[in-house]
Design a protein around this motif. Sequence first.
Motif, PDB file in Angstrom:
ATOM      1  N   TYR A  33       0.605  -1.137  -0.342  1.00 27.08           N
ATOM      2  CA  TYR A  33      -0.341  -0.507   0.101  1.00 27.08           C
ATOM      3  C   TYR A  33       1.393   1.228  -0.103  1.00 27.08           C
ATOM      4  CZ  TYR A  33      -3.917  -3.387   1.540  1.00 27.08           C
ATOM      5  OH  TYR A  33      -4.529  -4.216   1.392  1.00 27.08           O
ATOM      6  N   ARG A  34       1.624   1.568  -0.628  1.00 28.37           N
ATOM      7  CA  ARG A  34       2.315   2.149  -1.227  1.00 28.37           C
ATOM      8  C   ARG A  34       2.121   3.860  -0.618  1.00 28.37           C
ATOM      9  NH1 ARG A  34       7.434   0.439  -3.107  1.00 28.37           N
ATOM     10  NH2 ARG A  34       7.197  -1.804  -4.174  1.00 28.37           N
ATOM     11  N   MET A  35       1.177   4.516  -1.515  1.00 28.41           N
ATOM     12  CA  MET A  35       0.305   5.801  -1.578  1.00 28.41           C
ATOM     13  C   MET A  35      -0.479   6.111   0.512  1.00 28.41           C
ATOM     14  SD  MET A  35       1.213   7.032  -3.758  1.00 28.41           S
ATOM     15  CE  MET A  35       0.956   8.515  -3.904  1.00 28.41           C
ATOM     16  N   ASP A  36      -1.136   4.889   0.782  1.00 28.37           N
ATOM     17  CA  ASP A  36      -1.278   5.151   2.082  1.00 28.37           C
ATOM     18  C   ASP A  36      -0.778   4.282   3.236  1.00 28.37           C
ATOM     19  OD1 ASP A  36      -3.022   4.521   0.818  1.00 28.37           O
ATOM     20  OD2 ASP A  36      -3.331   2.694   0.245  1.00 28.37           O
ATOM     21  N   VAL A  37      -1.276   5.025   4.954  1.00 30.64           N
ATOM     22  CA  VAL A  37      -0.419   4.572   5.622  1.00 30.64           C
ATOM     23  C   VAL A  37      -0.589   3.688   6.737  1.00 30.64           C
ATOM     24  CG1 VAL A  37      -0.594   6.352   7.634  1.00 30.64           C
ATOM     25  CG2 VAL A  37      -0.824   7.760   6.304  1.00 30.64           C
ATOM     26  N   PRO A  76     -10.224   6.437   5.060  1.00 27.47           N
ATOM     27  CA  PRO A  76     -11.088   6.407   4.867  1.00 27.47           C
ATOM     28  C   PRO A  76      -9.886   4.789   5.307  1.00 27.47           C
ATOM     29  CG  PRO A  76     -10.704   7.308   3.104  1.00 27.47           C
ATOM     30  CD  PRO A  76     -10.313   7.663   4.421  1.00 27.47           C
ATOM     31  N   LEU A  77     -10.707   3.523   5.630  1.00 26.17           N
ATOM     32  CA  LEU A  77      -9.744   2.438   6.124  1.00 26.17           C
ATOM     33  C   LEU A  77      -9.758   1.092   4.756  1.00 26.17           C
ATOM     34  CD1 LEU A  77      -8.311   1.042   9.043  1.00 26.17           C
ATOM     35  CD2 LEU A  77     -10.781  -0.028   9.175  1.00 26.17           C
ATOM     36  N   VAL A  78      -8.936   1.027   4.726  1.00 24.17           N
ATOM     37  CA  VAL A  78      -8.519  -0.396   2.885  1.00 24.17           C
ATOM     38  C   VAL A  78      -8.134  -1.433   3.753  1.00 24.17           C
ATOM     39  CG1 VAL A  78      -8.475   1.677   1.316  1.00 24.17           C
ATOM     40  CG2 VAL A  78      -6.532   1.067   2.856  1.00 24.17           C
ATOM     41  N   PHE A  79      -7.556  -1.562   4.629  1.00 17.84           N
ATOM     42  CA  PHE A  79      -7.204  -2.366   4.949  1.00 17.84           C
ATOM     43  C   PHE A  79      -6.475  -3.056   6.909  1.00 17.84           C
ATOM     44  CE2 PHE A  79      -4.006  -5.409   6.758  1.00 17.84           C
ATOM     45  CZ  PHE A  79      -4.403  -6.988   6.422  1.00 17.84           C
ATOM     46  N   TRP A  80      -7.342  -4.080   7.644  1.00 22.53           N
ATOM     47  CA  TRP A  80      -6.733  -4.390   8.641  1.00 22.53           C
ATOM     48  C   TRP A  80      -7.387  -5.946   9.262  1.00 22.53           C
ATOM     49  CZ3 TRP A  80      -9.910  -6.030  13.198  1.00 22.53           C
ATOM     50  CH2 TRP A  80     -11.090  -6.048  12.923  1.00 22.53           C
ATOM     51  N   MET A  94      -3.870  -2.039  10.168  1.00 27.60           N
ATOM     52  CA  MET A  94      -3.947  -1.049   9.551  1.00 27.60           C
ATOM     53  C   MET A  94      -3.742  -0.183   8.117  1.00 27.60           C
ATOM     54  SD  MET A  94      -7.701   0.408  12.395  1.00 27.60           S
ATOM     55  CE  MET A  94      -8.536  -0.548  13.265  1.00 27.60           C
ATOM     56  N   VAL A  95      -4.527   0.063   7.246  1.00 26.99           N
ATOM     57  CA  VAL A  95      -3.989   0.764   6.174  1.00 26.99           C
ATOM     58  C   VAL A  95      -5.109   1.334   5.855  1.00 26.99           C
ATOM     59  CG1 VAL A  95      -3.362   0.792   3.984  1.00 26.99           C
ATOM     60  CG2 VAL A  95      -2.324  -1.165   4.812  1.00 26.99           C
ATOM     61  N   LEU A 125       3.425   4.980  10.078  1.00 28.62           N
ATOM     62  CA  LEU A 125       4.054   4.706   8.979  1.00 28.62           C
ATOM     63  C   LEU A 125       3.753   4.973   7.587  1.00 28.62           C
ATOM     64  CD1 LEU A 125       4.999   1.001  10.319  1.00 28.62           C
ATOM     65  CD2 LEU A 125       6.822   2.938  10.617  1.00 28.62           C
ATOM     66  N   GLY A 126       4.542   5.613   6.996  1.00 24.10           N
ATOM     67  CA  GLY A 126       4.142   5.917   5.672  1.00 24.10           C
ATOM     68  C   GLY A 126       5.107   6.399   4.463  1.00 24.10           C
ATOM     69  N   GLN A 127       5.080   5.744   3.671  1.00 24.00           N
ATOM     70  CA  GLN A 127       6.228   6.014   2.327  1.00 24.00           C
ATOM     71  C   GLN A 127       7.068   7.884   2.965  1.00 24.00           C
ATOM     72  OE1 GLN A 127       7.255   3.973   0.579  1.00 24.00           O
ATOM     73  NE2 GLN A 127       5.800   2.156   1.484  1.00 24.00           N
ATOM     74  N   SER A 128       6.491   9.014   2.859  1.00 24.40           N
ATOM     75  CA  SER A 128       6.342  10.319   2.325  1.00 24.40           C
ATOM     76  C   SER A 128       7.759  10.366   4.139  1.00 24.40           C
ATOM     77  CB  SER A 128       5.648  11.156   2.923  1.00 24.40           C
ATOM     78  OG  SER A 128       4.124  11.004   4.048  1.00 24.40           O
TER      79      SER A 128
END
Length: 182
Positions: A33-37, A76-80, A94-95, A125-128
């Motif tokens: 999930y490169r664009m997410d947290v 928006p919770l996309v994964f947990w 969670m993502v 954590l995030g890519q940024s």
Amino acid sequence: MTILDHGKEQSIIAILHNKDWRANQQQRLLSDYRMDVVLGIKLNIPGKIKTNEEIQQIFTAGVKEIQRICRVADLPLVFWKQYLRRLTGPECFMVIAENVVLVKRQMIQFEEQFALGRLFDVDVLGQSVTNQLSRTDLGLPPRKCYVCGRPAKQCARNQTHSIDDLKSAIDQYYHEYFGAQS
């Protein structure tokens, strides 16, 4: 006797292996999930007993509160995925499809405003960001100790409180929260 006095004791080796497992889970999610947290959620539990029914109860209440915060704040919770019965303590990942700074601010509010929030450790954590985002990165004061209210890292580093004091504080948080829920 506190709620942390029963359960299966874990070795330092098991706890260190779990730390590696957690880091691997977080890195896999960051890659997927490169664009997410990515949130890594666990409890700050002193001693060798890391799970039992009461600890799982605390954890479940906190995860539900984080999910509620995400709904209310329109995050928006996309994964947990939750691992409630790990011997080294319950964990959840969670993502969230949102800005890492906004998510970190929401998790700081969770830790400070939810009755059991101080017992949680939520890695954001995030890519940024190269490492997890800290409170001081956002110009906020450090996390407070759940026993005395001073900076938690200072108390931990100086071993200001005995393990019995820490257990007693967690026991009090538990009974105040779940006693009020009855």
